[in-house]
Scaffold this active site. Structure first.
Site, PDB file in Angstrom:
ATOM      1  N   TYR A  40       0.834   4.263  -2.571  1.00 56.63           N
ATOM      2  CA  TYR A  40      -0.277   5.217  -2.418  1.00 56.63           C
ATOM      3  C   TYR A  40      -0.082   6.048  -1.150  1.00 56.63           C
ATOM      4  O   TYR A  40      -0.090   7.279  -1.199  1.00 56.63           O
ATOM      5  CB  TYR A  40      -1.581   4.436  -2.362  1.00 56.63           C
TER       6      TYR A  40
ATOM      7  N   ARG B  68       0.818  -1.214   0.000  1.00 55.30           N
ATOM      8  CA  ARG B  68       0.000   0.000   0.000  1.00 55.30           C
ATOM      9  C   ARG B  68       0.857   1.271   0.000  1.00 55.30           C
ATOM     10  O   ARG B  68       0.329   2.394  -0.094  1.00 55.30           O
ATOM     11  CB  ARG B  68      -0.914   0.037   1.254  1.00 55.30           C
TER      12      ARG B  68
HETATM   13  P1  NAD Z   1     -10.850   7.417  -9.220  1.00 52.54           P
HETATM   14  O1  NAD Z   1      -9.838   6.362  -9.529  1.00 52.54           O
HETATM   15  O2  NAD Z   1     -12.256   7.195  -9.621  1.00 52.54           O
HETATM   16  O3  NAD Z   1     -10.393   8.798  -9.837  1.00 52.54           O
HETATM   17  C1  NAD Z   1      -9.074   9.170 -10.074  1.00 52.54           C
HETATM   18  C2  NAD Z   1      -9.010   9.866 -11.426  1.00 52.54           C
HETATM   19  O4  NAD Z   1      -7.662  10.292 -11.662  1.00 52.54           O
HETATM   20  C3  NAD Z   1      -9.405   8.942 -12.571  1.00 52.54           C
HETATM   21  O5  NAD Z   1     -10.278   9.610 -13.437  1.00 52.54           O
HETATM   22  C4  NAD Z   1      -8.070   8.638 -13.252  1.00 52.54           C
HETATM   23  O6  NAD Z   1      -8.204   8.314 -14.609  1.00 52.54           O
HETATM   24  C5  NAD Z   1      -7.316   9.916 -12.994  1.00 52.54           C
HETATM   25  N1  NAD Z   1      -5.862   9.762 -13.041  1.00 52.54           N
HETATM   26  C6  NAD Z   1      -5.117   8.794 -12.453  1.00 52.54           C
HETATM   27  N2  NAD Z   1      -3.814   9.005 -12.718  1.00 52.54           N
HETATM   28  C7  NAD Z   1      -3.744  10.138 -13.472  1.00 52.54           C
HETATM   29  C8  NAD Z   1      -2.675  10.840 -14.067  1.00 52.54           C
HETATM   30  N3  NAD Z   1      -1.408  10.446 -13.934  1.00 52.54           N
HETATM   31  N4  NAD Z   1      -2.965  11.955 -14.794  1.00 52.54           N
HETATM   32  C9  NAD Z   1      -4.254  12.359 -14.955  1.00 52.54           C
HETATM   33  N5  NAD Z   1      -5.300  11.715 -14.421  1.00 52.54           N
HETATM   34  C10 NAD Z   1      -5.049  10.611 -13.678  1.00 52.54           C
HETATM   35  O7  NAD Z   1     -10.740   7.688  -7.663  1.00 52.54           O
HETATM   36  P2  NAD Z   1     -11.609   8.636  -6.716  1.00 52.54           P
HETATM   37  O8  NAD Z   1     -12.223   7.790  -5.690  1.00 52.54           O
HETATM   38  O9  NAD Z   1     -12.455   9.547  -7.522  1.00 52.54           O
HETATM   39  O10 NAD Z   1     -10.452   9.480  -6.006  1.00 52.54           O
HETATM   40  C11 NAD Z   1     -10.146  10.810  -6.404  1.00 52.54           C
HETATM   41  C12 NAD Z   1      -9.080  11.368  -5.471  1.00 52.54           C
HETATM   42  O11 NAD Z   1      -9.541  11.343  -4.134  1.00 52.54           O
HETATM   43  C13 NAD Z   1      -7.778  10.575  -5.501  1.00 52.54           C
HETATM   44  O12 NAD Z   1      -6.690  11.468  -5.430  1.00 52.54           O
HETATM   45  C14 NAD Z   1      -7.847   9.743  -4.260  1.00 52.54           C
HETATM   46  O13 NAD Z   1      -6.573   9.438  -3.762  1.00 52.54           O
HETATM   47  C15 NAD Z   1      -8.620  10.652  -3.322  1.00 52.54           C
HETATM   48  N6  NAD Z   1      -9.313   9.879  -2.262  1.00 52.54           N
HETATM   49  C16 NAD Z   1     -10.451   9.170  -2.561  1.00 52.54           C
HETATM   50  C17 NAD Z   1     -11.068   8.441  -1.557  1.00 52.54           C
HETATM   51  C18 NAD Z   1     -12.346   7.671  -1.790  1.00 52.54           C
HETATM   52  O14 NAD Z   1     -12.846   7.042  -0.865  1.00 52.54           O
HETATM   53  N7  NAD Z   1     -12.930   7.685  -2.969  1.00 52.54           N
HETATM   54  C19 NAD Z   1     -10.524   8.412  -0.263  1.00 52.54           C
HETATM   55  C20 NAD Z   1      -9.348   9.113  -0.023  1.00 52.54           C
HETATM   56  C21 NAD Z   1      -8.767   9.862  -1.031  1.00 52.54           C
HETATM   57  N1  UDP Z   2     -12.829  -5.704   1.830  1.00 49.70           N
HETATM   58  C1  UDP Z   2     -13.542  -6.899   1.970  1.00 49.70           C
HETATM   59  N2  UDP Z   2     -14.035  -7.481   0.840  1.00 49.70           N
HETATM   60  C2  UDP Z   2     -13.889  -6.957  -0.397  1.00 49.70           C
HETATM   61  C3  UDP Z   2     -13.177  -5.742  -0.529  1.00 49.70           C
HETATM   62  C4  UDP Z   2     -12.649  -5.147   0.595  1.00 49.70           C
HETATM   63  O1  UDP Z   2     -13.720  -7.409   3.073  1.00 49.70           O
HETATM   64  O2  UDP Z   2     -14.388  -7.565  -1.364  1.00 49.70           O
HETATM   65  C5  UDP Z   2     -12.307  -5.047   3.049  1.00 49.70           C
HETATM   66  C6  UDP Z   2     -10.837  -4.675   2.970  1.00 49.70           C
HETATM   67  O3  UDP Z   2     -10.010  -5.749   3.387  1.00 49.70           O
HETATM   68  C7  UDP Z   2     -10.778  -3.503   3.939  1.00 49.70           C
HETATM   69  C8  UDP Z   2     -12.146  -2.851   3.795  1.00 49.70           C
HETATM   70  O4  UDP Z   2     -12.985  -3.819   3.162  1.00 49.70           O
HETATM   71  O5  UDP Z   2     -10.644  -3.977   5.260  1.00 49.70           O
HETATM   72  C9  UDP Z   2     -12.134  -1.593   2.942  1.00 49.70           C
HETATM   73  O6  UDP Z   2     -11.464  -1.885   1.741  1.00 49.70           O
HETATM   74  P1  UDP Z   2     -11.359  -0.849   0.531  1.00 49.70           P
HETATM   75  O7  UDP Z   2     -10.463  -1.475  -0.482  1.00 49.70           O
HETATM   76  O8  UDP Z   2     -12.710  -0.437   0.110  1.00 49.70           O
HETATM   77  O9  UDP Z   2     -10.684   0.449   1.151  1.00 49.70           O
HETATM   78  P2  UDP Z   2      -9.438   0.745   2.094  1.00 49.70           P
HETATM   79  O10 UDP Z   2      -8.866  -0.559   2.621  1.00 49.70           O
HETATM   80  O11 UDP Z   2      -8.487   1.463   1.236  1.00 49.70           O
HETATM   81  O12 UDP Z   2     -10.032   1.545   3.172  1.00 49.70           O
END
Ligand code: NAD
Ligand code: UDP
Length: 310
Positions: free
Chosen positions: A144, A141
């Protein structure tokens, strides 16, 4: 009319943000390389004179003129960000450098989509912004988590060194329509499995917890932090403090989707955080922000969405 750049604008969160900014009367430039995002997410905006789409990878410099930048580009699900971990780190780090350089040249306010993953597998619960985290720097992980941590470092160095107007939000697990059906995240996995009648894959014993925020609540938080006065930098937690175990989540989804799928247990992925819950006292006091959508209501919307696309 404000010109706003949204990187990662064709992704799950980015497309909802583009919708909201267009609704608020902004001129939106959506930049995406379509690694995990898709044109379908923003198809309804194409043709709108105030929406522009540019295929571009943020690891390369970008020269545009805008008033504000939301930097969301980065794959967010473990399956996607571990597919090409070197590119994930490059996207977070080079992407941040490029977007910060752009913000510095054009003197734009810039928002960073950071993450609760900066807290790693937290030993402090719930997690306040002052907690420094418990992150493995060499695990699966890490591309990221450490990429996002380095991006935060860059944001705060640009703030201190160049007086840049930065806003850093630490986003906790967010869900809703337009999540990628194959992104491996727990909410999309469980809903797709429940709707298809497939087994529900619980990793580990399902007692690990997460706190799930509905997308509309989160986007409201983004807009509010972007409106704070210069000097209010964050980092600020944005998430819903209601915490659920993965077993509770599975049972809720099965009930709402009226599914008979069975639970199956699979090994817990390495470095999977045991628990996660945001402390949102700062967001509440400084932005007047609290999430309003409860898990059941948000899941119903999300299940409806997946029913349509499957
Ligand atoms: P997502 O994967 O749906 O969206 C990410 C977008 O970025 C996609 O459209 C992808 O094509 C684009 N992308 C990836 N690499 C790129 C690059 N090198 N250049 C241009 N575009 C690029 O994910 P999301 O859930 O919409 O997340 C958006 C942001 O929010 C991310 O930065 C993610 O780390 C952050 N975030 C999301 C969550 C969540 O729960 N969804 C939680 C924490 C942080
Ligand atoms: N998880 C699970 N089954 C699935 C996918 C995810 O039990 O099919 C669990 C995973 O191990 C984690 C939690 O759900 O404990 C959230 O996972 P997710 O990938 O959504 O997000 P993150 O771990 O990044 O919070």
């Amino acid at each position: 009319m404000k010109r706003i750049l949204v990187t990662g604008g064709a992704g799950f969160l980015g497309s909802h943000l583009c919708d909201r900014l267009i609704k608020d009367g902004c001129d939106v430039l959506c930049v995406d390389n379509f690694f995990t995002g898709s044109k379908t997410n923003i198809a309804h905006l194409i043709g709108n004179p105030y929406f522009e789409l540019m295929r571009h990878d943020v690891t390369f410099p970008l020269y545009v003129e805008v008033d504000q930048i939301y930097n969301l580009a980065c794959p967010a699900s473990p399956v996607h960000y571990q597919f090409d971990p070197v590119q994930t780190t490059k996207t977070s780090v080079h992407g941040a450098i490029n977007m910060l350089g752009l913000a510095k040249r054009i003197k734009a306010r810039i928002f960073q989509a950071s993450t609760s993953e900066v807290y790693g597998d937290p030993v402090m619960h719930p997690q306040p912004e002052s907690y420094w985290g418990n992150v493995n720097s060499i695990g699966p992980r890490s591309c990221y988590d450490e990429g996002k941590r380095c991006a935060e470092t860059l944001f705060f160095d640009y703030y201190r060194q160049h007086n840049l107007d930065i806003k850093v939000a630490r986003i906790f697990n967010t869900y809703g329509p337009r999540m990628h059906p194959n992104d491996g995240r727990v909410v999309s996995n469980f809903i797709v499995q429940a709707l298809k009648g497939n087994d529900i894959t619980i990793y580990g014993d399902g007692s690990q917890t997460r706190s799930f925020c509905y997308v509309d609540d989160l986007i409201e938080g983004f807009i509010r932090i972007m409106k704070t006065e210069a000097g209010f930098t964050g980092p600020i937690n944005l998430g819903n403090p209601s915490e659920f175990s993965m077993l509770e989540l599975a049972e809720t989804i099965l009930r709402l989707a009226k599914s008979n799928s069975k639970l199956v247990y699979q090994p817990l992925p390495q470095d999977d955080p045991r628990q996660r819950q945001p402390d949102i006292a700062l967001a509440t006091s400084s932005l007047g922000w609290t999430p309003h959508v409860n898990l059941e209501d948000g899941l119903k919307e999300t299940i409806d969405y997946f029913r349509q696309i499957l």
